[in-house]
Design an enzyme around this catalytic site. Structure first.
Site, PDB file in Angstrom:
ATOM      1  N   ASP A   1      32.597  35.888  33.803  1.00 30.42           N
ATOM      2  CA  ASP A   1      32.030  35.400  32.546  1.00 30.42           C
ATOM      3  C   ASP A   1      32.476  33.982  32.222  1.00 30.42           C
ATOM      4  OD1 ASP A   1      31.043  37.949  32.516  1.00 30.42           O
ATOM      5  OD2 ASP A   1      32.407  38.690  30.977  1.00 30.42           O
TER       6      ASP A   1
ATOM      7  N   ASP B   1      31.039  45.417  38.982  1.00 32.57           N
ATOM      8  CA  ASP B   1      31.585  44.794  37.775  1.00 32.57           C
ATOM      9  C   ASP B   1      32.729  45.657  37.236  1.00 32.57           C
ATOM     10  OD1 ASP B   1      31.733  42.890  35.790  1.00 32.57           O
ATOM     11  OD2 ASP B   1      30.077  43.688  34.611  1.00 32.57           O
TER      12      ASP B   1
ATOM     13  N   GLU C   1      38.523  45.463  37.954  1.00 30.77           N
ATOM     14  CA  GLU C   1      39.899  44.947  38.090  1.00 30.77           C
ATOM     15  C   GLU C   1      40.956  46.052  38.255  1.00 30.77           C
ATOM     16  OE1 GLU C   1      37.215  42.176  37.093  1.00 30.77           O
ATOM     17  OE2 GLU C   1      37.669  43.830  35.750  1.00 30.77           O
TER      18      GLU C   1
END
Length: 788
Positions: free
Chosen positions: A522, A443, A446
């Site tokens: 999300d 997670d 990025e």
């Protein structure tokens, strides 16, 4: 100080708490100062185009064409893919390619063309280069699929990375797909799409772009052929798409177009042409075979941010067991960490985590751990201390370690573009395996660094190894998640060589399938979020990432019973089948929505378990052929234009068509059928395609249709593998592939090829064998015989 930055800073302090809010303000200012010092101002620029042809140097599979102000290297490879690179750009080094690029095709030669141009003629494609640098890709029959106009560069007068732009024209009937994970789609509408992996910082819906995974990969479907185009540069950029307009018989068609603008990096391109299956096969041969998940990872997963304790995990698991609901994995989010620090455990909430994992595994349930890249910047933190010794963390142009803010507070970031750092990070998974975890979800990679204003990522001037070449975050940003996935996958494989690693990642780039899959991130709770879930999975599959799925129910809100059920029913037919929700969201357990929803949810969960051998087969086929599990309806018939615009149904492999309910209150829905006979698997009623049919979709199920003649491997009542065979249409034959798999090893099972045909009034199922065909050695159940 910019007034808007001041307002955003004040809002940040108020929204996340004083301590963390102030950290995000400081982080934003640090990033702004770092880029002001580390990135030279662009200043004046010179525009450049290739100019006219000056000389040509033939070479294997093509050659080099020199223009007055640039040169073009062009090669057709043995697998039929076409590569070209401007300004001397070669296929390597590349983060997308798996190993070395394929050899040039010795039969393809560069030869003169009309009007001073040149062309390369190969078996599956012809490439024509004009005297001023336009590149045209044609079918062997001479139909133009794509015409790239001469590129344009803007070069800083004082030196530095050149911006560039490439305009392309496609057929008027062409439709665009791909570009990574896009919430609006899967067919990409007219508009501009950004190529910069981005955490939106909130739950997203169909109108939000960009998201966590962007790729400069377009799949273009037209009457003449399908082609995939990949611009191999990881810099920030945009793609502007415009569909063409056909002249309705007047002959005045207007071509579609694609305009790619990049902030830097090489201008190099791969194109592959053919059927969708052929194109994805060649793409997989370039970028690597998809990682094969263990069989349990193709079952049902339950996750939540906020389980908080072993007792809550055991309560949830007992809820599934007491109600006899299938469950294959439980995922633990950051709340199981000690103060959100990666590779740690909160021993108050989880005092006996290895014992919990052992107890669950005895019941066939696997524990999966979240793994974040950000490391708390505090001496005494074991990961920070060992990373400091390894010199593992990203630094700025002055040599200082870059600091950001993530869940543990002040944090530093490993440079996964360095092989030594990947090896160090991969070894850290030994702690996770010792805790009993069987899989990992990456997670925040990025990478995300919270900021009160500006971009929520590292400074663009931050320095990276880039495999020893050196560079900054402008080039490394989009491949950061890909390199982290590689570190995790290779580390787990080295630590547990007998088993298949299970890793999936929120961010990534072209080639990420080599190390696992991804999930939606999300996605917002709501009917638009449900629709976006399907778009993401289908679009990623067409970019070569076959394993993905959404957060069932959406990440952020409290779904209505109907929405929750329809989401669960959709996800039961997607590769990654996982419920998940945020800390403040409503419950996601099936029994929380009332007895009616519970019983309907049970049907979906049991059906997923019954279909597990089919999903295992699709996983093996994805690894061997590049074909995604989830395919658009046009997959086998891209010439059927009505199918190109269908975005609310999909093929699951070759055998099943799934038509999920994506709108509230629906109890029937229209389904666009491809050519052939299709059976409603609930009623066994037969429908003939192509055409639009209306099918019942009560709350208890979504329409699922089986192709006539299909052979679907399923789990029998005794737990063994049996064949569910759908009767061929009269006078027709059928068949299917089965890949039996024991679950979690590296053996390559043989593909079983089954044939179905009529023998008089009796359907016969046979297995292709080295000595011919033999009767099926597996139990067979034939369905769809009502009309006989």
């Amino acid at each position: 100080m910019d007034g808007r930055d001041l307002v955003r800073s004040m809002k940040a302090v108020g929204s996340v708490g004083a301590a963390q809010g102030l950290r995000t303000v400081r982080a934003a200012w640090r990033r702004k100062r770092a880029d002001a010092a580390g990135l030279p101002p662009r200043g004046a620029e010179r525009a450049r185009v290739p100019g006219p042809v000056q000389e040509v140097e033939p070479g294997p599979g093509g050659g080099v064409i020199r223009f007055s102000r640039s040169e073009l290297r062009i090669v057709v490879t043995v697998n039929g893919a076409v590569f070209w690179g401007w300004d001397g750009a070669a296929p390597e080094p590349s983060y997308a390619l798996a190993g070395r690029c394929p050899e040039p095709d010795p039969r393809a030669v560069l030869e003169p063309d009309k009007d001073g141009g040149w062309r390369v003629v190969a078996e599956r494609v012809t490439v024509v280069i004009s005297r001023h640098g336009a590149v045209e890709v044609q079918t062997p029959g001479g139909l133009t699929l794509r015409r790239d106009l001469p590129p344009r560069w803007w070069e800083p007068v004082g030196g530095g990375a050149a911006r560039w732009m490439q305009r392309s024209e496609v057929a008027a009937d062409a439709r665009f797909f791909g570009l990574g994970g896009r919430a609006a789609g899967p067919r990409l509408k007219n508009g501009t799409y950004r190529l910069w992996n981005t955490d939106p910082g909130r739950a997203f819906g169909p109108g939000d772009d960009p998201l966590y995974i962007t790729m400069p990969v377009q799949l273009v479907v037209a009457d003449a052929a399908t082609h995939l185009v990949f611009h191999d540069t990881s810099w920030d950029g945009t793609v502007t798409l415009r569909e063409g307009e056909e002249g309705a018989g007047s002959g005045h068609d207007h071509a579609g177009s694609s305009e790619l603008r990049m902030d830097g990096g090489p201008l190099r391109c791969w194109v592959m042409v053919g059927t969708p299956a052929r194109v994805l096969l060649v793409w997989a041969s370039l970028t690597g075979a998809a990682a094969l998940p263990p069989a349990w990872a193709l079952g049902h997963h339950h996750a939540r941010w906020g389980f908080g304790s072993e007792q809550e995990v055991r309560r949830i698991v007992s809820g599934y067991q007491d109600r006899d609901l299938p469950l294959d994995a439980i995922h633990l989010d950051i709340d199981h960490y000690d103060e959100h620090q990666v590779f740690t455990v909160d021993h108050e909430g989880f005092p006996k985590l290895p014992q919990l994992a052992e107890d669950l595994r005895r019941d066939g349930i696997h524990l999966v751990s979240i793994v974040d890249p950000a490391v708390k910047a505090a001496p005494g933190n074991a990961v920070y201390d060992s990373g400091t010794v390894e010199d593992a963390f990203v630094r700025d142009t002055s040599g200082q370690v870059v600091r950001g803010v993530v869940w543990p507070g002040e944090a530093v970031f490993p440079d996964f573009t360095h092989a030594r750092v990947r090896h160090w990070w991969g070894g850290l998974y030994e702690e996770r395996l010792a805790q009993g975890f069987s899989g990992f979800w990456h997670d925040m990679n990025e990478p995300t660094s919270f900021a009160a204003f500006g971009e929520s990522t590292l400074p663009r001037s931050a320095r990276h190894s880039l495999e020893g070449r050196g560079g900054d975050h402008q080039e490394a940003h989009n491949v950061y998640g890909l390199c982290m996935a590689r570190a995790g996958y290779e580390g787990v494989r080295a630590l547990t060589p007998e088993g298949r690693p299970f890793v999936f990642s929120r961010s990534g780039w072209a080639g990420m399938q080599r190390y696992g899959g991804t999930w939606s991130g999300d996605v917002a709770t709501g009917w638009p979020g449900l629709r976006a879930s399907l778009s993401l999975v289908m679009g990623l599959g067409l970019c070569g990432v076959p394993y993905s799925g959404p957060d069932v129910g959406g990440f952020d809100g409290s779904p209505s019973p109907e929405l929750y059920l329809r989401w669960l029913q959709l996800a039961a037919y997607l590769p990654l089948f996982r419920t998940h929700a945020s800390l403040r969201a409503g419950r996601r357990e099936p029994w929380e929505f009332g007895p009616e929803v519970l019983e309907h949810a049970r049907v979906a969960l049991v059906e997923r378990r019954r279909l597990l051998p089919y999903f295992v087969t699709l996983a093996h086929l994805a690894r061997r052929t590049g074909a995604p599990y989830v395919r658009p309806l046009w997959w086998s018939a891209p010439e059927e234009r009505a199918l190109r615009d269908c975005e609310d149904a999909f093929l699951l492999g070759d055998s099943l068509l799934v038509a999920p309910v994506l709108d509230p209150g629906a109890d029937r829905r229209a389904v666009q059928l491809p050519r052939g006979r299709w059976y409603d698997t609930a009623t066994e009623r037969a429908y003939e395609g192509p055409g639009l049919v209306l099918i019942d979709a009560p709350l208890s199920r979504v329409p699922v249709l089986a192709r006539s003649g299909a052979v679907v491997p399923v789990r029998g009542d005794d737990g063994g593998l049996e064949l569910e065979v759908w009767a061929p249409a009269p006078g027709r034959t059928g068949g299917g592939l089965v890949v039996p798999d024991t679950g979690d090893g590296w053996d390559e099972p043989e593909i079983e090829r089954y044939l179905t045909r009529w023998e008089g009034r009796k359907p016969v199922v046979e297995l292709e064998h080295e000595d011919g065909v033999i009767p099926s050695p597996r139990p067979v159940r034939v369905r769809g015989l009502g009309e006989r």
